[in-house]
Write a protein that holds these residues in place. Structure first.
Motif, PDB file in Angstrom:
ATOM      1  N   CYS A   1      39.927  42.209  27.267  1.00 53.10           N
ATOM      2  CA  CYS A   1      39.374  43.258  26.406  1.00 53.10           C
ATOM      3  C   CYS A   1      38.062  43.772  26.982  1.00 53.10           C
ATOM      4  O   CYS A   1      37.846  44.986  27.079  1.00 53.10           O
ATOM      5  CB  CYS A   1      39.146  42.745  24.990  1.00 53.10           C
ATOM      6  N   PHE A   2      37.188  42.852  27.346  1.00 49.47           N
ATOM      7  CA  PHE A   2      35.905  43.252  27.914  1.00 49.47           C
ATOM      8  C   PHE A   2      36.094  44.090  29.168  1.00 49.47           C
ATOM      9  O   PHE A   2      35.487  45.159  29.308  1.00 49.47           O
ATOM     10  CB  PHE A   2      35.055  42.016  28.240  1.00 49.47           C
ATOM     11  N   LEU A   3      36.933  43.622  30.077  1.00 48.98           N
ATOM     12  CA  LEU A   3      37.113  44.334  31.343  1.00 48.98           C
ATOM     13  C   LEU A   3      37.669  45.740  31.136  1.00 48.98           C
ATOM     14  O   LEU A   3      37.206  46.691  31.763  1.00 48.98           O
ATOM     15  CB  LEU A   3      38.019  43.523  32.277  1.00 48.98           C
ATOM     16  N   PHE A   4      38.650  45.884  30.252  1.00 46.47           N
ATOM     17  CA  PHE A   4      39.231  47.207  30.052  1.00 46.47           C
ATOM     18  C   PHE A   4      38.349  48.116  29.205  1.00 46.47           C
ATOM     19  O   PHE A   4      38.300  49.318  29.440  1.00 46.47           O
ATOM     20  CB  PHE A   4      40.633  47.099  29.472  1.00 46.47           C
ATOM     21  N   GLU A   5      37.646  47.577  28.228  1.00 51.63           N
ATOM     22  CA  GLU A   5      36.756  48.405  27.419  1.00 51.63           C
ATOM     23  C   GLU A   5      35.555  48.907  28.223  1.00 51.63           C
ATOM     24  O   GLU A   5      34.997  49.947  27.916  1.00 51.63           O
ATOM     25  CB  GLU A   5      36.271  47.641  26.187  1.00 51.63           C
ATOM     26  N   HIS A   6      35.169  48.149  29.251  1.00 55.20           N
ATOM     27  CA  HIS A   6      34.006  48.516  30.071  1.00 55.20           C
ATOM     28  C   HIS A   6      34.419  48.816  31.515  1.00 55.20           C
ATOM     29  O   HIS A   6      33.615  48.680  32.434  1.00 55.20           O
ATOM     30  CB  HIS A   6      32.966  47.399  30.027  1.00 55.20           C
ATOM     31  N   PHE A   7      35.648  49.247  31.703  1.00 56.70           N
ATOM     32  CA  PHE A   7      36.222  49.430  33.034  1.00 56.70           C
ATOM     33  C   PHE A   7      35.355  50.297  33.942  1.00 56.70           C
ATOM     34  O   PHE A   7      35.072  49.926  35.082  1.00 56.70           O
ATOM     35  CB  PHE A   7      37.630  50.034  32.917  1.00 56.70           C
ATOM     36  N   SER A   8      34.921  51.446  33.451  1.00 51.58           N
ATOM     37  CA  SER A   8      34.164  52.366  34.309  1.00 51.58           C
ATOM     38  C   SER A   8      32.795  51.819  34.694  1.00 51.58           C
ATOM     39  O   SER A   8      32.261  52.173  35.743  1.00 51.58           O
ATOM     40  CB  SER A   8      34.020  53.733  33.649  1.00 51.58           C
ATOM     41  N   SER A   9      32.234  50.934  33.892  1.00 53.26           N
ATOM     42  CA  SER A   9      30.918  50.397  34.233  1.00 53.26           C
ATOM     43  C   SER A   9      30.990  49.106  35.054  1.00 53.26           C
ATOM     44  O   SER A   9      29.993  48.723  35.656  1.00 53.26           O
ATOM     45  CB  SER A   9      30.080  50.176  32.979  1.00 53.26           C
ATOM     46  N   VAL A  10      32.140  48.439  35.080  1.00 52.88           N
ATOM     47  CA  VAL A  10      32.252  47.203  35.867  1.00 52.88           C
ATOM     48  C   VAL A  10      32.970  47.417  37.189  1.00 52.88           C
ATOM     49  O   VAL A  10      33.132  46.479  37.957  1.00 52.88           O
ATOM     50  CB  VAL A  10      32.936  46.060  35.075  1.00 52.88           C
ATOM     51  N   THR A  11      33.403  48.652  37.447  1.00 55.19           N
ATOM     52  CA  THR A  11      34.037  48.956  38.725  1.00 55.19           C
ATOM     53  C   THR A  11      33.234  50.029  39.454  1.00 55.19           C
ATOM     54  O   THR A  11      32.570  50.854  38.840  1.00 55.19           O
ATOM     55  CB  THR A  11      35.476  49.469  38.551  1.00 55.19           C
ATOM     56  N   HIS A  12      33.298  50.004  40.742  1.00 53.52           N
ATOM     57  CA  HIS A  12      32.694  51.028  41.581  1.00 53.52           C
ATOM     58  C   HIS A  12      33.825  51.931  42.028  1.00 53.52           C
ATOM     59  O   HIS A  12      34.762  51.471  42.684  1.00 53.52           O
ATOM     60  CB  HIS A  12      31.992  50.377  42.776  1.00 53.52           C
ATOM     61  N   HIS A  13      33.769  53.203  41.663  1.00 53.84           N
ATOM     62  CA  HIS A  13      34.899  54.124  41.862  1.00 53.84           C
ATOM     63  C   HIS A  13      35.386  54.150  43.313  1.00 53.84           C
ATOM     64  O   HIS A  13      36.591  54.075  43.562  1.00 53.84           O
ATOM     65  CB  HIS A  13      34.536  55.530  41.399  1.00 53.84           C
ATOM     66  N   GLU A  14      34.467  54.241  44.265  1.00 52.62           N
ATOM     67  CA  GLU A  14      34.876  54.316  45.673  1.00 52.62           C
ATOM     68  C   GLU A  14      35.534  53.012  46.127  1.00 52.62           C
ATOM     69  O   GLU A  14      36.539  53.027  46.830  1.00 52.62           O
ATOM     70  CB  GLU A  14      33.686  54.667  46.550  1.00 52.62           C
ATOM     71  N   ASN A  15      34.965  51.885  45.733  1.00 55.55           N
ATOM     72  CA  ASN A  15      35.556  50.595  46.085  1.00 55.55           C
ATOM     73  C   ASN A  15      36.930  50.437  45.429  1.00 55.55           C
ATOM     74  O   ASN A  15      37.869  49.935  46.059  1.00 55.55           O
ATOM     75  CB  ASN A  15      34.663  49.438  45.658  1.00 55.55           C
TER      76      ASN A  15
END
Length: 70
Positions: free
Chosen positions: A39-53
């Motif tokens: 839940c945490f990872l998907f709810e905060h997906f854009s902030s815990v991932t680096h788009h280019e990576n």
């Protein structure tokens, strides 16, 4: 008032042993359940991932996918 965590959606998930172990390790380190970790990872997906990576990793994963299925 914070939003209450209600796990109302369920879906069958299949993952590799490596992915499962990583999820378990993350949940254990964060002292939360694997459900809460997802839940945490998907709810905060854009902030815990680096788009280019993410884009580069996804491209590599797709390239290896055929070999993994064989």
């Amino acid at each position: 008032m914070p939003k209450r965590l209600r796990l109302t959606r369920r879906f069958p998930v299949a993952m590799t042993n490596d992915a499962y172990r990583t999820l378990q390790r993350f949940a254990d380190e964060a002292e939360i359940s694997p459900d809460e970790a997802l839940c945490f990872l998907f709810e905060h997906f854009s902030s815990v991932t680096h788009h280019e990576n993410l884009t580069a990793r996804l491209r590599l994963f797709k390239a290896e996918l055929a070999a993994r299925k064989a």
